[in-house]
Design an enzyme around this catalytic site. Structure first.
Site, PDB file in Angstrom:
ATOM      1  N   SER A  56       0.856  -1.228  -0.172  1.00 14.03           N
ATOM      2  CA  SER A  56      -0.047   0.053   0.327  1.00 14.03           C
ATOM      3  C   SER A  56       0.953   1.334   0.129  1.00 14.03           C
ATOM      4  O   SER A  56       0.095   2.160   0.192  1.00 14.03           O
ATOM      5  CB  SER A  56      -0.604   0.038   1.309  1.00 14.03           C
ATOM      6  OG  SER A  56      -2.260  -0.964   0.988  1.00 14.03           O
ATOM      7  N   TYR A  73      -2.129  -2.683 -11.093  1.00 12.91           N
ATOM      8  CA  TYR A  73      -1.883  -3.052  -9.820  1.00 12.91           C
ATOM      9  C   TYR A  73      -0.870  -3.873  -8.495  1.00 12.91           C
ATOM     10  O   TYR A  73      -0.245  -3.341  -7.741  1.00 12.91           O
ATOM     11  CB  TYR A  73      -3.455  -2.936  -8.926  1.00 12.91           C
ATOM     12  CG  TYR A  73      -3.898  -2.892  -7.642  1.00 12.91           C
ATOM     13  CD1 TYR A  73      -3.504  -1.304  -7.527  1.00 12.91           C
ATOM     14  CD2 TYR A  73      -3.892  -3.415  -6.584  1.00 12.91           C
ATOM     15  CE1 TYR A  73      -3.792  -1.586  -5.935  1.00 12.91           C
ATOM     16  CE2 TYR A  73      -3.842  -3.400  -5.657  1.00 12.91           C
ATOM     17  CZ  TYR A  73      -4.014  -2.225  -4.995  1.00 12.91           C
ATOM     18  OH  TYR A  73      -4.403  -2.249  -4.074  1.00 12.91           O
ATOM     19  N   LYS A  81       1.042   3.155  -3.266  1.00 12.11           N
ATOM     20  CA  LYS A  81      -0.285   4.059  -3.460  1.00 12.11           C
ATOM     21  C   LYS A  81      -0.086   5.693  -3.528  1.00 12.11           C
ATOM     22  O   LYS A  81      -0.625   6.481  -4.421  1.00 12.11           O
ATOM     23  CB  LYS A  81      -1.203   3.651  -2.668  1.00 12.11           C
ATOM     24  CG  LYS A  81      -2.017   2.044  -2.558  1.00 12.11           C
ATOM     25  CD  LYS A  81      -3.241   2.299  -1.087  1.00 12.11           C
ATOM     26  CE  LYS A  81      -3.770   0.388  -1.502  1.00 12.11           C
ATOM     27  NZ  LYS A  81      -4.016   0.073  -0.185  1.00 12.11           N
ATOM     28  N   VAL A 110       0.866  -3.435   4.137  1.00  9.98           N
ATOM     29  CA  VAL A 110       1.360  -4.906   4.378  1.00  9.98           C
ATOM     30  C   VAL A 110       2.114  -5.656   4.538  1.00  9.98           C
ATOM     31  O   VAL A 110       2.054  -7.435   4.976  1.00  9.98           O
ATOM     32  CB  VAL A 110       0.039  -5.678   4.198  1.00  9.98           C
ATOM     33  CG1 VAL A 110      -1.845  -5.112   4.323  1.00  9.98           C
ATOM     34  CG2 VAL A 110      -0.167  -5.505   2.656  1.00  9.98           C
ATOM     35  N   TYR A 168      -5.014   3.147   7.561  1.00  9.16           N
ATOM     36  CA  TYR A 168      -5.692   2.388   7.526  1.00  9.16           C
ATOM     37  C   TYR A 168      -6.468   3.294   8.268  1.00  9.16           C
ATOM     38  O   TYR A 168      -6.933   4.480   8.542  1.00  9.16           O
ATOM     39  CB  TYR A 168      -5.513   1.309   8.144  1.00  9.16           C
ATOM     40  CG  TYR A 168      -4.824   1.123   6.769  1.00  9.16           C
ATOM     41  CD1 TYR A 168      -4.444   0.966   5.570  1.00  9.16           C
ATOM     42  CD2 TYR A 168      -3.434  -0.241   7.490  1.00  9.16           C
ATOM     43  CE1 TYR A 168      -2.911   0.483   4.535  1.00  9.16           C
ATOM     44  CE2 TYR A 168      -2.956  -0.586   6.885  1.00  9.16           C
ATOM     45  CZ  TYR A 168      -2.769  -0.468   5.496  1.00  9.16           C
ATOM     46  OH  TYR A 168      -1.645  -1.420   4.476  1.00  9.16           O
TER      47      TYR A 168
HETATM   48  N1  LIG Z   1      -2.649  -2.553   2.604  1.00  6.31           N
HETATM   49  C1  LIG Z   1      -1.427  -3.154   1.377  1.00  6.31           C
HETATM   50  O1  LIG Z   1      -0.643  -3.034   1.646  1.00  6.31           O
HETATM   51  C2  LIG Z   1      -2.571  -4.169   0.690  1.00  6.31           C
HETATM   52  C3  LIG Z   1      -1.668  -3.867  -0.431  1.00  6.31           C
HETATM   53  C4  LIG Z   1      -1.850  -4.832  -1.232  1.00  6.31           C
HETATM   54  N2  LIG Z   1      -1.401  -5.039  -2.505  1.00  6.31           N
HETATM   55  C5  LIG Z   1      -3.644  -4.780  -1.520  1.00  6.31           C
HETATM   56  O2  LIG Z   1      -3.944  -4.540  -2.422  1.00  6.31           O
HETATM   57  O3  LIG Z   1      -4.354  -5.848  -0.774  1.00  6.31           O
END
Ligand SMILES: NC(=O)CC[C@H](N)C(=O)O
Length: 309
Positions: A65, A193, A68, A263, A245
């Site tokens: 994430s 993605y 992002k 994550v 989050y």
């Molecule tokens: N929280 C994350 O790091 C989520 C990224 C992960 N690639 C997902 O889409 O689930």
């Protein structure tokens, strides 16, 4: 002057390691299960180019994430603020990052912000290029420039592992395609993605990118502007409100800096006008943030009064 000795950083890492036993490595992406929950590394990049680190700093992990934020900066540079925020909102959700619930109940139907999966998928959709390959290469080049490291690449094993299991993300995409928020082939977008999320680097690279954001888009090593000021500010603002989050509020109180987690256990921090931080610690708390990473940031923030608030 904050933390100028590696000795001190080593001490913080040792202290924070105590809490990795209360966390758990992410396992919904099968390839991430291989991570060692005890790994912990941290780097701090100062504006004069000096860098402190502790732990295994050669260890590379995938951004997940954290990517992002970087994709958002590129999409804003590609399409402009109006076009991006016509399709995505600015508001925190209070829900887990992969939740679908608000997508259905928000009117008009659009993801609430670019840091949850639904919003991030729309951001990735907006990265320009003639092919998925070209879009990914543009993002990768941008990330390499920010880190000042042309050897940054992605981990194909993690990308494939997520592509094969990303059923929830596919369902978010199908929902958004039905509502006209995205209009490309869903598997194409998931392919792009998952490669984006699998871009990998060590915590020194991550701290360097945090530093560029901390300086509103300027690379202090070359004096080049890599991100327009207003875009760097949008990214940092959303990092504060949504970057950790549904723990972003608590993080703002306890640490008080723009940060983004992933994550795989990474956290990128940008202490405005001061320094960048990169942390890797794979053991996560129940909301998906690196448990030892949070601890280190909390200790640093208290000791050096880092909070912006
Ligand atoms: N929280 C994350 O790091 C989520 C990224 C992960 N690639 C997902 O889409 O689930």
């Amino acid at each position: 002057m904050i933390c100028r000795s590696s000795e001190e950083l080593n001490q913080l890492v040792l202290e924070a390691k105590d809490c990795t036993k209360f966390g758990k490595v992410a396992d919904y992406i099968p390839a991430l299960k291989k991570a060692d929950p005890d790994d912990l590394s941290v780097a701090i990049y100062h504006t004069d180019g000096t860098c402190l680190s502790a732990g295994d700093v050669q260890l590379k992990i995938t951004l997940q994430s954290i990517s992002k934020v970087l994709a958002l900066a590129l999409a804003l540079m590609d399409c402009g603020e109006d076009e991006v925020f016509c399709k995505i909102g600015y508001e925190p959700t209070g829900d887990p990052f992969n939740s679908i619930v608000k997508l259905e109940i928000s009117k008009p139907s659009k993801p609430l912000n670019p840091m949850i999966n639904a919003g991030a998928l729309v951001v990735t959709h907006m990265i320009k290029g003639h092919s998925v390959h070209e879009r990914f290469e543009r993002l990768l080049q941008f990330v390499r420039k920010l880190a000042g490291n042309p050897s940054i690449s992605h981990c194909e094993e993690v990308a494939v592992s997520e592509f094969e299991t990303a059923h929830l993300n596919r369902s978010l995409c199908y929902f958004m395609k039905q509502h006209g928020i995205i209009n490309e082939d869903v598997d194409n977008l998931i392919y792009l993605y998952t490669k984006q999320c699998a871009i990998e680097m060590n915590c020194l690279d991550l701290a360097k990118i945090g530093l560029v954001l901390a300086l509103d888009g300027i690379d202090p090593l070359t004096n080049n502007r890599l991100i327009p000021t207003h875009i760097a500010r949008i990214c940092k603002t959303l990092m504060v409100t949504c970057g950790m989050y549904n723990a972003s509020g608590e993080f703002a109180v306890r640490v008080g800096i723009p940060a983004k987690s992933g994550v795989s256990g990474g956290i990128m921090g940008a202490v405005p006008n001061r320094f960048g931080i990169g942390i890797f610690g794979a053991a996560l708390d129940e909301k998906g943030n690196s448990i030892a990473g949070l601890k280190i940031l909390e200790m640093l923030s208290k000791r050096y009064d880092l909070s912006m608030f």
